[in-house]
Motif scaffolding. Structure first.
Motif: not given
Length: 425
Positions: A25, A89, A145, A204-206
């Motif tokens: 991220n 985000y 992140l 992104m994969q938050l």
């Protein structure tokens, strides 16, 4: 990815100075921001050139710059309370879209020939407001992140490296495009560059972060944030140091054109040398900060960096040889970079999560919000007393700020030591 290491004799192990980039991220964020910042610096010089071309007034140019930065002073604390209550985000994604539309509006107006200084001022104000939301939310998002929080100082330092690399390369490339194709192309490239940062955000994969629900109003949240800082002397002392530095010391950067012309009878090329020296010094400082490991005493580093900033400006005030002046500018910029980045890192790693955005908002207010006021003050001083005396006073002010902070740290050390000593008796 090739790993770059430094051997740390104190820890007896190697340290990867790009370790934050191992987090997916953060790597996406860094890549998107690096591309977008190039466009941002192109737009900055294009706006300055366009305003000066329209008005031929340094005063109007300063007012436009002031308008774009003053929202940081007025709105930052309120925005910090807002960001603490919402998902960072989503705010960052919306602000990046807003900044892209602002760049697109500038490009369209200039391309069609329908523009004047009032429209440019209005769009600069819009950009300033959006930027205040964006910077507060983006700085608060940083901790999400990086999976390993020990890499957070490195992530913040790499962000500064990207900013200063863009500061060196963006204006150079923008100057070529500006002289060849005009302002509209610079604005258009900045518009296109936002696709990179928005794309990186979407990839992104938050982990879902639930916003902290609060019933109090924004004003109540602002008061709670101020109360938190008032009862956190280590955080508030750093913000007070940055406030004093932004008002009295850091605005030396606005005097670089005057230094080039009045102290060395130079031209635009001479001014570009000073800008490059400042950019190189900031880059060296950012690389130094990238080597920071969790557990480093950042307050001691702030103290030493503040001293280096003051020493660089003092040396610049006495410099009569151009290479020495450039070296002094480099050292001052390095000190400024390390000081500000260390304060930012300390706040992000020590503020309570529920108050992090509000603490960062005060940092932004102390840096970006106070700076335009300092620029006006320093400009007035230079007009009244001359460039040499102004730099000398700035250097002395910087030294007093560093000594004052050193006295605070020494007092804190003594407070911790004396009770322990009494307890042993």
């Amino acid at each position: 990815m090739t790993k770059n290491y430094r051997y740390d004799f104190c820890a007896n192990r190697r340290v990867n100075i790009f370790r934050a980039l191992t987090h997916r991220n953060y790597r996406l964020h860094f890549t998107g921001q690096a591309i977008s910042l190039m466009g941002t610096w192109m737009q900055r010089i294009a706006v300055s050139w366009l305003v000066y071309r329209l008005t031929e007034s340094a005063l109007v140019l300063g007012v436009i710059s002031f308008v774009s930065l003053i929202p940081s002073l007025v709105l930052s604390p309120f925005i910090g309370s807002f960001v603490d209550k919402h998902q960072k985000y989503r705010i960052v994604l919306l602000t990046q879209i807003g900044l892209m539309l602002q760049a697109g509006a500038l490009a369209t107006m200039v391309f069609l020939g329908y523009y004047n200084v009032w429209w440019i001022g209005a769009l600069s104000l819009v950009q300033g407001v959006i930027n205040t939301f964006d910077v507060t939310a983006r700085q608060s998002l940083m901790v999400e992140l990086v999976d390993n929080k020990a890499d957070l100082p490195n992530a913040i330092a790499l962000n500064s490296s990207a900013f200063n690399a863009a500061r060196m390369l963006g204006p150079a490339l923008g100057g070529i495009l500006l002289s060849t194709y005009g302002e509209a192309v610079c604005f258009g490239i900045n518009f296109i560059s936002f696709f990179a940062v928005i794309g990186s955000l979407l990839l992104m994969q938050l982990k879902p972060q639930r916003a902290i629900a609060r019933k109090e109003s924004t004003w109540q949240g602002l008061k709670e944030g101020f109360s938190y800082l008032r009862h956190s002397p280590h955080l508030s002392s750093l913000i007070m140091l940055l406030t004093a530095s932004s008002l009295l010391v850091i605005p030396y950067t606005t005097l670089l054109p005057v230094i080039a012309r009045e102290m060395f009878n130079g031209d635009a090329t001479t001014f570009s040398w000073f800008e490059s020296a400042a950019g190189l010094g900031a880059m060296v400082g950012a690389i130094y900060m990238a080597k920071t490991r969790m557990g480093t005493n950042l307050r001691f580093r702030v103290m030493k960096a503040s001293g280096l900033l003051a020493a660089g400006i003092l040396a610049l005030s006495f410099a009569s040889w151009l290479p020495l002046a450039l070296l002094s500018t480099l050292l001052a910029a390095m000190g400024m970079m390390v000081q500000n980045s260390s304060i930012n890192t300390y706040i992000q790693t020590h503020a309570m999560p529920a108050y992090r955005a509000r603490a960062i908002s005060y940092y932004i207010m102390a840096f970006q919000g106070i700076f335009p006021l300092g620029s006006l003050l320093v400009g007035a001083m230079a007009s009244a007393w001359g460039i040499h005396y102004t730099l000398l006073l700035q250097g002395v002010a910087g030294a007093l700020v560093a000594v004052g902070f050193m006295a605070y740290i020494w007092q804190h050390i003594n407070r911790k030591y004396v009770p322990a000593q009494r307890g042993n008796k």
